[in-house]
Structure formats: C-alpha cells, structure tokens
Scaffold this motif. Sequence first.
Motif, PDB file in Angstrom:
ATOM      1  N   ILE A  33     -11.811   0.600   1.069  1.00 52.55           N
ATOM      2  CA  ILE A  33     -11.734  -0.743   1.656  1.00 52.55           C
ATOM      3  C   ILE A  33     -10.364  -0.971   2.302  1.00 52.55           C
ATOM      4  CG2 ILE A  33     -11.620  -3.214   1.064  1.00 52.55           C
ATOM      5  CD1 ILE A  33     -13.801  -2.661  -1.033  1.00 52.55           C
ATOM      6  N   ILE A  34      -9.300  -0.543   1.624  1.00 55.96           N
ATOM      7  CA  ILE A  34      -7.963  -0.868   2.131  1.00 55.96           C
ATOM      8  C   ILE A  34      -7.452   0.154   3.143  1.00 55.96           C
ATOM      9  CG2 ILE A  34      -7.280  -2.174   0.100  1.00 55.96           C
ATOM     10  CD1 ILE A  34      -5.636   0.223  -0.815  1.00 55.96           C
ATOM     11  N   GLU A  35      -8.179   1.249   3.291  1.00 52.25           N
ATOM     12  CA  GLU A  35      -7.707   2.270   4.218  1.00 52.25           C
ATOM     13  C   GLU A  35      -7.784   1.777   5.652  1.00 52.25           C
ATOM     14  OE1 GLU A  35      -9.453   6.392   4.747  1.00 52.25           O
ATOM     15  OE2 GLU A  35      -8.269   6.509   2.924  1.00 52.25           O
ATOM     16  N   GLU A  36      -6.738   2.005   6.398  1.00 48.56           N
ATOM     17  CA  GLU A  36      -6.657   1.638   7.812  1.00 48.56           C
ATOM     18  C   GLU A  36      -6.957   0.171   8.006  1.00 48.56           C
ATOM     19  OE1 GLU A  36      -8.768   4.486  10.241  1.00 48.56           O
ATOM     20  OE2 GLU A  36      -8.110   6.063   8.909  1.00 48.56           O
TER      21      GLU A  36
ATOM     22  N   LEU B 201     -17.454  -1.327  -9.188  1.00 47.95           N
ATOM     23  CA  LEU B 201     -17.587  -1.169  -7.736  1.00 47.95           C
ATOM     24  C   LEU B 201     -16.199  -1.163  -7.065  1.00 47.95           C
ATOM     25  CD1 LEU B 201     -20.258  -1.035  -6.088  1.00 47.95           C
ATOM     26  CD2 LEU B 201     -19.778  -3.355  -5.351  1.00 47.95           C
ATOM     27  N   ALA B 202     -15.342  -2.054  -7.528  1.00 52.41           N
ATOM     28  CA  ALA B 202     -13.980  -2.112  -6.977  1.00 52.41           C
ATOM     29  C   ALA B 202     -13.232  -0.822  -7.292  1.00 52.41           C
ATOM     30  CB  ALA B 202     -13.232  -3.308  -7.556  1.00 52.41           C
ATOM     31  N   TYR B 203     -13.417  -0.309  -8.507  1.00 51.06           N
ATOM     32  CA  TYR B 203     -12.752   0.935  -8.918  1.00 51.06           C
ATOM     33  C   TYR B 203     -13.171   2.096  -8.010  1.00 51.06           C
ATOM     34  CZ  TYR B 203     -11.584   4.969 -11.814  1.00 51.06           C
ATOM     35  OH  TYR B 203     -11.083   6.164 -12.249  1.00 51.06           O
ATOM     36  N   LEU B 204     -14.459   2.110  -7.668  1.00 52.22           N
ATOM     37  CA  LEU B 204     -14.988   3.230  -6.876  1.00 52.22           C
ATOM     38  C   LEU B 204     -14.692   3.095  -5.381  1.00 52.22           C
ATOM     39  CD1 LEU B 204     -18.477   3.636  -8.596  1.00 52.22           C
ATOM     40  CD2 LEU B 204     -16.494   5.120  -8.872  1.00 52.22           C
ATOM     41  N   THR B 205     -14.616   1.869  -4.895  1.00 54.69           N
ATOM     42  CA  THR B 205     -14.576   1.704  -3.434  1.00 54.69           C
ATOM     43  C   THR B 205     -13.287   1.125  -2.856  1.00 54.69           C
ATOM     44  OG1 THR B 205     -15.541  -0.515  -3.558  1.00 54.69           O
ATOM     45  CG2 THR B 205     -17.088   1.317  -3.351  1.00 54.69           C
ATOM     46  N   PHE B 206     -12.407   0.605  -3.697  1.00 60.73           N
ATOM     47  CA  PHE B 206     -11.276  -0.141  -3.132  1.00 60.73           C
ATOM     48  C   PHE B 206     -10.362   0.731  -2.258  1.00 60.73           C
ATOM     49  CE2 PHE B 206      -7.590  -3.011  -3.128  1.00 60.73           C
ATOM     50  CZ  PHE B 206      -8.244  -4.152  -2.704  1.00 60.73           C
TER      51      PHE B 206
ATOM     52  N   ILE C 145     -12.241  -8.447  -3.820  1.00 66.04           N
ATOM     53  CA  ILE C 145     -12.789  -7.363  -2.972  1.00 66.04           C
ATOM     54  C   ILE C 145     -12.989  -7.895  -1.545  1.00 66.04           C
ATOM     55  CG2 ILE C 145     -14.761  -5.834  -2.545  1.00 66.04           C
ATOM     56  CD1 ILE C 145     -15.323  -5.849  -5.543  1.00 66.04           C
ATOM     57  N   PHE C 146     -13.661  -9.039  -1.446  1.00 62.03           N
ATOM     58  CA  PHE C 146     -13.976  -9.575  -0.118  1.00 62.03           C
ATOM     59  C   PHE C 146     -12.738 -10.141   0.583  1.00 62.03           C
ATOM     60  CE2 PHE C 146     -18.514 -10.044  -1.754  1.00 62.03           C
ATOM     61  CZ  PHE C 146     -18.863  -8.819  -1.207  1.00 62.03           C
ATOM     62  N   SER C 147     -11.761 -10.567  -0.205  1.00 57.49           N
ATOM     63  CA  SER C 147     -10.502 -11.025   0.400  1.00 57.49           C
ATOM     64  C   SER C 147      -9.831  -9.858   1.128  1.00 57.49           C
ATOM     65  CB  SER C 147      -9.580 -11.575  -0.680  1.00 57.49           C
ATOM     66  OG  SER C 147      -8.296 -11.784  -0.178  1.00 57.49           O
ATOM     67  N   ALA C 148      -9.868  -8.674   0.505  1.00 58.14           N
ATOM     68  CA  ALA C 148      -9.265  -7.481   1.130  1.00 58.14           C
ATOM     69  C   ALA C 148     -10.024  -7.102   2.403  1.00 58.14           C
ATOM     70  CB  ALA C 148      -9.259  -6.323   0.152  1.00 58.14           C
ATOM     71  N   ILE C 149     -11.363  -7.218   2.345  1.00 57.33           N
ATOM     72  CA  ILE C 149     -12.175  -6.865   3.524  1.00 57.33           C
ATOM     73  C   ILE C 149     -11.926  -7.868   4.646  1.00 57.33           C
ATOM     74  CG2 ILE C 149     -14.534  -6.644   4.426  1.00 57.33           C
ATOM     75  CD1 ILE C 149     -15.372  -5.678   1.637  1.00 57.33           C
ATOM     76  N   SER C 150     -11.990  -9.163   4.302  1.00 55.23           N
ATOM     77  CA  SER C 150     -11.913 -10.195   5.347  1.00 55.23           C
ATOM     78  C   SER C 150     -10.497 -10.377   5.883  1.00 55.23           C
ATOM     79  CB  SER C 150     -12.452 -11.526   4.823  1.00 55.23           C
ATOM     80  OG  SER C 150     -11.687 -11.946   3.723  1.00 55.23           O
ATOM     81  N   ALA C 151      -9.489  -9.911   5.136  1.00 56.16           N
ATOM     82  CA  ALA C 151      -8.095 -10.081   5.584  1.00 56.16           C
ATOM     83  C   ALA C 151      -7.836  -9.378   6.907  1.00 56.16           C
ATOM     84  CB  ALA C 151      -7.131  -9.569   4.527  1.00 56.16           C
ATOM     85  N   THR C 152      -8.641  -8.347   7.209  1.00 59.11           N
ATOM     86  CA  THR C 152      -8.425  -7.592   8.443  1.00 59.11           C
ATOM     87  C   THR C 152      -9.142  -8.214   9.639  1.00 59.11           C
ATOM     88  OG1 THR C 152     -10.296  -6.202   7.922  1.00 59.11           O
ATOM     89  CG2 THR C 152      -8.143  -5.377   7.249  1.00 59.11           C
TER      90      THR C 152
ATOM     91  N   PHE D 167       0.814  -1.214   0.000  1.00 59.58           N
ATOM     92  CA  PHE D 167       0.000   0.000   0.000  1.00 59.58           C
ATOM     93  C   PHE D 167       0.852   1.270   0.000  1.00 59.58           C
ATOM     94  CE2 PHE D 167      -3.616  -2.479   2.259  1.00 59.58           C
ATOM     95  CZ  PHE D 167      -3.952  -3.060   1.052  1.00 59.58           C
ATOM     96  N   LEU D 168       2.120   1.131   0.403  1.00 60.71           N
ATOM     97  CA  LEU D 168       3.013   2.302   0.398  1.00 60.71           C
ATOM     98  C   LEU D 168       3.574   2.594  -0.997  1.00 60.71           C
ATOM     99  CD1 LEU D 168       5.007   1.862   3.716  1.00 60.71           C
ATOM    100  CD2 LEU D 168       3.736   3.893   3.032  1.00 60.71           C
ATOM    101  N   CYS D 169       3.377   1.661  -1.916  1.00 58.90           N
ATOM    102  CA  CYS D 169       3.874   1.883  -3.275  1.00 58.90           C
ATOM    103  C   CYS D 169       3.018   2.947  -3.969  1.00 58.90           C
ATOM    104  CB  CYS D 169       3.824   0.586  -4.082  1.00 58.90           C
ATOM    105  SG  CYS D 169       4.964  -0.657  -3.468  1.00 58.90           S
ATOM    106  N   PRO D 170       3.656   3.746  -4.829  1.00 64.37           N
ATOM    107  CA  PRO D 170       2.900   4.824  -5.490  1.00 64.37           C
ATOM    108  C   PRO D 170       2.002   4.292  -6.607  1.00 64.37           C
ATOM    109  CG  PRO D 170       5.180   4.856  -6.209  1.00 64.37           C
ATOM    110  CD  PRO D 170       5.074   3.766  -5.190  1.00 64.37           C
ATOM    111  N   MET D 171       0.965   3.621  -6.213  1.00 64.63           N
ATOM    112  CA  MET D 171      -0.003   3.099  -7.184  1.00 64.63           C
ATOM    113  C   MET D 171      -1.401   3.284  -6.616  1.00 64.63           C
ATOM    114  SD  MET D 171      -0.219  -0.643  -8.903  1.00 64.63           S
ATOM    115  CE  MET D 171      -0.763  -0.786 -10.599  1.00 64.63           C
ATOM    116  N   SER D 172      -2.349   3.554  -7.504  1.00 63.21           N
ATOM    117  CA  SER D 172      -3.721   3.775  -7.038  1.00 63.21           C
ATOM    118  C   SER D 172      -4.269   2.479  -6.433  1.00 63.21           C
ATOM    119  CB  SER D 172      -4.592   4.197  -8.219  1.00 63.21           C
ATOM    120  OG  SER D 172      -4.628   3.155  -9.169  1.00 63.21           O
ATOM    121  N   PRO D 173      -5.199   2.593  -5.495  1.00 64.07           N
ATOM    122  CA  PRO D 173      -5.815   1.387  -4.928  1.00 64.07           C
ATOM    123  C   PRO D 173      -6.410   0.494  -6.016  1.00 64.07           C
ATOM    124  CG  PRO D 173      -6.459   3.312  -3.671  1.00 64.07           C
ATOM    125  CD  PRO D 173      -5.700   3.818  -4.860  1.00 64.07           C
ATOM    126  N   TRP D 174      -6.975   1.125  -7.048  1.00 64.23           N
ATOM    127  CA  TRP D 174      -7.557   0.380  -8.164  1.00 64.23           C
ATOM    128  C   TRP D 174      -6.477  -0.487  -8.840  1.00 64.23           C
ATOM    129  CZ3 TRP D 174     -11.005  -1.918 -10.984  1.00 64.23           C
ATOM    130  CH2 TRP D 174     -10.882  -2.044 -12.352  1.00 64.23           C
TER     131      TRP D 174
END
Lengths: 246, 225
Positions: free
Chosen positions: B222-225, B214-219, B151-158, B87-94
């Motif tokens: 989702i990954i924040e914090e 949906l992933a483009y708009l919300t990811f 999408i759900f893998s990113a949500i459930s990983a936390t 997430f620290l890499c300079p790339m958009s969440p998308w």
Amino acid sequence: MPDLPEHNYIIEARGVVKKFGFKTVLRNVDLFLKKGDLLALFGHNGAGKTTLMQILCSLMRPTSGEICIAGFDLPHDSESLREVIGVISHNTFLYTNLSADENLRFYGMMYGVPKLNKRIEEVMTLVGLSKHLKDRVQTFSRGMQQRLSVARAIIHDPLILFLDEPYTGLDQHGAEELKQLLENFRDQKKTIIMTSHDLDRGLELCTQAAILRSGTLVYKEDIAKIDKGNFKNTYLKFTVKKPLFA
Amino acid sequence: MDFVQKLWAIVWKDLTSELRSKEMILSMCLFSFLVLIIFSFAFEMGFGDSKKIIPGILWVSFIFSGLMGVGRSFGLERDRGTIQGLFLCPMSPWGIYLGKMIGTFVFTMIMVIFTVSISTILFNLNVLPFLVPLGLIIFLGTLGFSTVGTIFSAISATTRTRDVMLSILFFPVSVPMIIASVKATGTVLDGKPIQAIFSWLNILAAFDLVFLLLAYLTFGFIIEE
C-alpha cells in the motif's frame, strides 16, 4: 552490515529500469561507487535523477535490474539498508510543530541510536544550531531547516548519503554552510550521491560527475579527468536534444 | 524491544504533535458535539421510543467524527512532506502501520469518551450501570474503526480527493463493524446481561483481527510508491 571485500563497490546498480505504465523513466542504468566516492549527478528536469535516487534509497522498486548497496540487496533487504543510509532532499522531512530536539529524538529513536542525548548535542553542534535545540522548527528560516535536515539525516551516522537537490531554496550563506558540511562528510570517507542543477556547486565537491539524459546515464567521469572550466559545454553536449530538422 | 521502541517513537511523535496543535481532537469533538445537538433536536430525545435510536446516533457520531481525524493520520504526513522521512526509517511497514493506528485509536477514544459524556446530558442517558459491557463494545468498535481507517487513510492520502475517497472506501468495508457495534450497544442499553452481546463482540473481535492481519500482509504494498 555484511562484510564487504576490499575490492567491492559500496553501491552497485546493474541494468536498472523503471517504468511508470508505458513511460520508461530509467533505461538500463549502471552505477558503481566505492567507499568515499562523491558522485554529482546532473541532468535536466525529468531526466530521472529523483527516480534513481528514490530507487537507490529503497523508496521505490525498480521495474528490473539488480541493486546491491553496502552488501544489502534491494528490495529484499531494504529495512536493513535504511539503517546505513541518510537522505537529504529539498524536502526536509521535519515536523514543524515539534522542536529541533523532538525531531531529532524521534528520528534517533526510529534508528535506535544509542546515547541519544549526546548524539543530538553532537549533530546540533555540527550543523551550528545548538542554541536552537528547544525552538520549534516552524520558527526556523529555510536555511536553518535545511541544516536541521542534515542533522536528521546523519543522526545515526550513516555510511552513505543521498542528497537530492540539497541546495534548493538556500541563500548564498546557507549554501556555503551546506557545502562545508558536505566537505566534512567527504573527508570522513562517506559515500555520497548528490543530484543538482547547479554545475559549479556539484563540481566543487565531487570525485565523479555523471549526466543523466531521458533516463539514460550518458556520461560518467572521474573529476581528475574533467576540465571543470569546459564542463558546461560537455553538459550541453550530452543533454541538449538535437533538432529534428537542422 | 527495538520494535517496541520504534513503535513508541511514532506514537509519541503523533501525540506530542497533536497535543501541541489540538487540530484533530478539537475538530473531531466539535463535530461530534454538533451531530449530537442536531439529533437531539430532530428526534425530541427522552420521549417515547427515542431510546431505541440512541445507539445509532452514538455510532453515527463516532464514525463521522472519527473519519475527520483518521483521514489526517497519513494525510497530514503527506501534506507536511514527512511521509518519505517516515518510510525511510528502518522499520517494517507493519510497524509504521501499527504506530499510526495506535495514535488514531487514542485520538478516536478521546473523542468517543467525550461524545458519550455529552450524550448522557443531552439524551438523559445513564451509562454507569453498563460501563463494562459498553466499554468493551466501544473498545472493540473503535479498534476496528482505527484498523480499517488507517489502512484507507494511507491509500487515500495519495489521491487528490482524499476525504471523498476515504469515505467511499471506508463505509462499505466497515458495515459489519458498524452493525455489530450498534446492535450490541442497543442490547446493552436495554439492560440485557453481557452474555446477550457475546455474539456481537465475537463479530467485532473477528473484524479487528481480520483487518489487522490484512494490514500486516498488505501494508508494504500500500505504501510503496
């Protein structure tokens, strides 16, 4: 990177507040650093050091406050900011089943580093791991992994380095090597913020020292004005909570 | 060009890492094989109307085995402590999402091809005459699976109950994709022309597009914090 006027601070944080639900973790933190400054940030566990670092390196949004780093406003320009910062923490961010070369190649590609092969050789030489380029990270000792983590963080030659407890888990030898690397970066006029529990190690390198207590920046001073021999007392004075019934 | 290079970096890293450990591919293929074996004994395949249940068996195998892999997409990054580095890499969440999704898609496709190959032996199934329409269904269905799964893998990983949470989130949302895939596969295996599955393919394509959007708009959130 946007042009910075000569007098401008490279890191400007004004009134930074961070709340998790009802719990306030950072309270109105103001922080201003110029190019080449090395700030050692001290504080007890839970004082908010890591939260502040995560906010400054764009991993977390503040609840309120303004942050401008290297001319980039957070959180809007976080993607651009990440091109000019490097983060070293006790967590190495390394893929242990990949080799050192593959790890650096991955991060180098993510940062769009030109002439990547040459740069990988440079940073591996700098951290003293050039003989282990093709070795898998899982075979590295903790000290070697931390040195490789430094190579990862500087692969794109960042302007600013954030170091969150970088000495954690390092033995005396590893800590000494890391110190030498940090001295190199300081001499290259990179701006560095380092959190540490180790007062001596923090004071050895820094140009400024600050103390965070329960989310409030209670102390910030230039190293020239600090009595290093007496700093432990200063630290205790600002961090130890007074008993309710003295 | 820069975006494509970074995208490739994530896919290359995931492929290299997986080819070295083979953890995800092996566990998905083995699980899928076991599911097929259980069904082949349970339903006495090759007799009576058993052909009608083959599409259902195939997609149950794909989905259950695929979930084992998709959960590791972000779960493994979190376990290794590399997720913040990513997430620290300079790339958009998308971009990060797309890179991880392509990796998941490739691994799932390998498992799906393995499963179809095994089922041709176990269920005496000849897929060669339906290769193009079946390939199209599998491509769109697996894309939908990877899109939603990532999408759900990113949500459930936390979360602490990562695998349970992934299943709870995934199944209700992916019902349209699963139904469309099973119905379209059944129609194709019945020997009907490709035109007969256009409506199902449209549903699959729409499902994929909706969840990519949906992933483009919300990811980022989702990954924040």
